[in-house]
Design a protein around this motif. Structure first.
Motif, PDB file in Angstrom:
ATOM      1  N   ASP A 245       0.838  -1.207   0.000  1.00  0.00           N
ATOM      2  CA  ASP A 245       0.000   0.000   0.000  1.00  0.00           C
ATOM      3  C   ASP A 245       0.866   1.248   0.000  1.00  0.00           C
ATOM      4  OD1 ASP A 245      -2.343  -1.545   0.252  1.00  0.00           O
ATOM      5  OD2 ASP A 245      -2.037  -1.688   2.414  1.00  0.00           O
ATOM      6  N   GLY A 246       2.133   1.111   0.381  1.00  0.00           N
ATOM      7  CA  GLY A 246       3.056   2.256   0.494  1.00  0.00           C
ATOM      8  C   GLY A 246       4.226   2.052  -0.411  1.00  0.00           C
ATOM      9  N   PRO A 247       5.428   2.463  -0.028  1.00  0.00           N
ATOM     10  CA  PRO A 247       5.770   2.884   1.338  1.00  0.00           C
ATOM     11  C   PRO A 247       5.304   4.297   1.712  1.00  0.00           C
ATOM     12  CG  PRO A 247       7.712   2.999  -0.064  1.00  0.00           C
ATOM     13  CD  PRO A 247       6.614   2.407  -0.906  1.00  0.00           C
ATOM     14  N   GLU A 248       4.745   5.075   0.756  1.00  0.00           N
ATOM     15  CA  GLU A 248       4.371   6.451   1.109  1.00  0.00           C
ATOM     16  C   GLU A 248       2.944   6.512   1.644  1.00  0.00           C
ATOM     17  OE1 GLU A 248       5.014   9.241  -2.010  1.00  0.00           O
ATOM     18  OE2 GLU A 248       7.188   9.101  -1.821  1.00  0.00           O
ATOM     19  N   PHE A 249       2.780   7.334   2.690  1.00  0.00           N
ATOM     20  CA  PHE A 249       1.449   7.531   3.272  1.00  0.00           C
ATOM     21  C   PHE A 249       1.308   8.985   3.701  1.00  0.00           C
ATOM     22  CE2 PHE A 249       2.521   3.086   4.076  1.00  0.00           C
ATOM     23  CZ  PHE A 249       1.396   2.447   3.559  1.00  0.00           C
ATOM     24  N   ASP A 250       0.053   9.384   3.918  1.00  0.00           N
ATOM     25  CA  ASP A 250      -0.212  10.717   4.474  1.00  0.00           C
ATOM     26  C   ASP A 250       0.306  10.713   5.922  1.00  0.00           C
ATOM     27  OD1 ASP A 250      -1.302  12.888   5.786  1.00  0.00           O
ATOM     28  OD2 ASP A 250      -3.182  12.814   4.661  1.00  0.00           O
ATOM     29  N   GLY A 251       1.370  11.469   6.162  1.00  0.00           N
ATOM     30  CA  GLY A 251       2.039  11.445   7.464  1.00  0.00           C
ATOM     31  C   GLY A 251       1.151  11.914   8.600  1.00  0.00           C
ATOM     32  N   HIS A 252       0.161  12.749   8.294  1.00  0.00           N
ATOM     33  CA  HIS A 252      -0.704  13.253   9.368  1.00  0.00           C
ATOM     34  C   HIS A 252      -1.694  12.185   9.834  1.00  0.00           C
ATOM     35  CE1 HIS A 252       0.336  17.551   7.872  1.00  0.00           C
ATOM     36  NE2 HIS A 252       1.214  17.100   8.744  1.00  0.00           N
TER      37      HIS A 252
END
Ligand code: NAD
Ligand code: FES
Length: 294
Positions: A245-252
């Motif tokens: 699903d990532g590795p990037e995600f909405d950090g908030h």
């Protein structure tokens, strides 16, 4: 077999290799990673793609020898090979999915902490190749641990900061970001990549300023296919797997405290068993199908 063409020390305990992997080089995009295995019995290690050359068919990887497997990488020299080099894995960076017109409207800042500078480079380079400028903060504990400054400066406006003030600005990356904002820079998109604790504090800082923030998560990974459950994260109220699903995600939205706790638990058999008990069937250990327990 995937031949190692070059192996060198970048700084301190940080090393770089160039590996011949034409099929990975043909398809990979910024933000993606590979899982490598030195030989049949070796552990699978997820590795950041730092750069790629489609014409030469090569991939650059950066690693820190921490466990047994990555320490064995130190013995590798040009001419040696990886038995497996699987990739590209994970989803490409969100930025690569936006149109150039959309990107041109954004003021983008990357926050690159320590070894996390490696996955930032291909993103900044990709933006540069598409005519989009960006700022990059490179943070390191001390001058000797700053990596990729020259390469990064060719594709972005770079601000180096060291925790001990031995080079560039003084203080952690979050201080540098606040200083840049106080100096009049304004940003509406941030990508923070580095240790989890750094990404957590970057997100707390950017939240204050209302800056959308993407983080690249690097939990423990085993199979890299979304089956073993090792890289499980909570993002908002959803369960996500960093490898698929990532590795990037909405950090908030990322629950960093849980992610850091899982990293620690996964280091022991007892901790692994506790996670398997609590999280249920995302842990297939022993099913013999996904290989995640090997
Ligand atoms: P480090 O500990 O030297 O930290 C790098 C920088 O992060 C520091 O110089 C500081 O500016 C900042 N930082 C650290 N703690 C902070 C805090 N509490 N608040 C604000 N800023 C803080 O980094 P390192 O030793 O190079 O990093 C190693 C870690 O990075 C490993 O855990 C590795 O797994 C991880 N890593 C992550 C990725 C990724 O994709 N997220 C990629 C490579 C490495
Ligand atoms: Fe992501 Fe196994 S490494 S689910």
């Amino acid at each position: 077999m995937y031949k190692i063409l070059e192996a060198k020390n970048l700084a301190g305990n940080i090393y770089e290799m160039i590996v011949e992997a034409p099929r990975v080089a043909a398809r990979c995009m910024p933000g993606q990673f590979v899982i490598a295995k030195l030989d049949e019995t070796a552990e699978r290690i997820p590795l950041t793609i730092t750069d790629y050359d489609r014409e030469k068919g090569t991939i650059e990887i950066v690693f820190q020898p921490i466990g047994v497997s990555t320490t064995k990488y130190l013995d590798c020299k040009a001419g040696d090979s990886f038995e497996d080099f699987v990739g590209p894995l994970g989803r490409p960076s969100d930025l690569c999915e936006m149109s150039v017109e959309e990107l041109k409207k954004l003021h983008i800042i990357f926050i690159a902490g320590g070894v996390g500078t490696a996955p930032v480079y291909p993103q900044a380079k990709w933006l540069h190749e598409n005519g989009i400028s960006c700022d990059v903060i490179i943070g390191a504990k001390t001058k000797d641990l700053v990596i990729l400054e020259d390469k990064m400066s060719e594709v972005a406006n770079v601000y180096v900061t060291t925790d001990d003030g031995s080079y560039g600005r003084s203080g952690m990356v979050t201080k540098c970001l606040e200083d840049l904002i106080a100096e009049g820079h304004s940003y509406d998109h941030c990508v923070a990549i580095g240790p989890m604790i750094m990404m957590k504090f970057c997100c707390l800082t950017t939240k204050k300023y209302g800056i959308k923030t993407i983080v690249s998560m690097n939990p423990i990974m085993v199979d890299g296919t979304g089956m073993c459950g090792a890289c499980r994260l909570m993002v908002g109220d959803e369960v996500k797997f960093a490898c698929v699903d990532g590795p990037e995600f909405d950090g908030h939205l990322v629950d960093f405290d849980l992610a850091m706790k899982r990293q620690t638990l996964y280091r022991t058999k007892e901790g692994e068993a506790l996670l398997a008990y609590k999280e249920g069937k995302t842990h297939h250990g022993g099913c013999g199908e996904c290989g995640g327990d090997r």
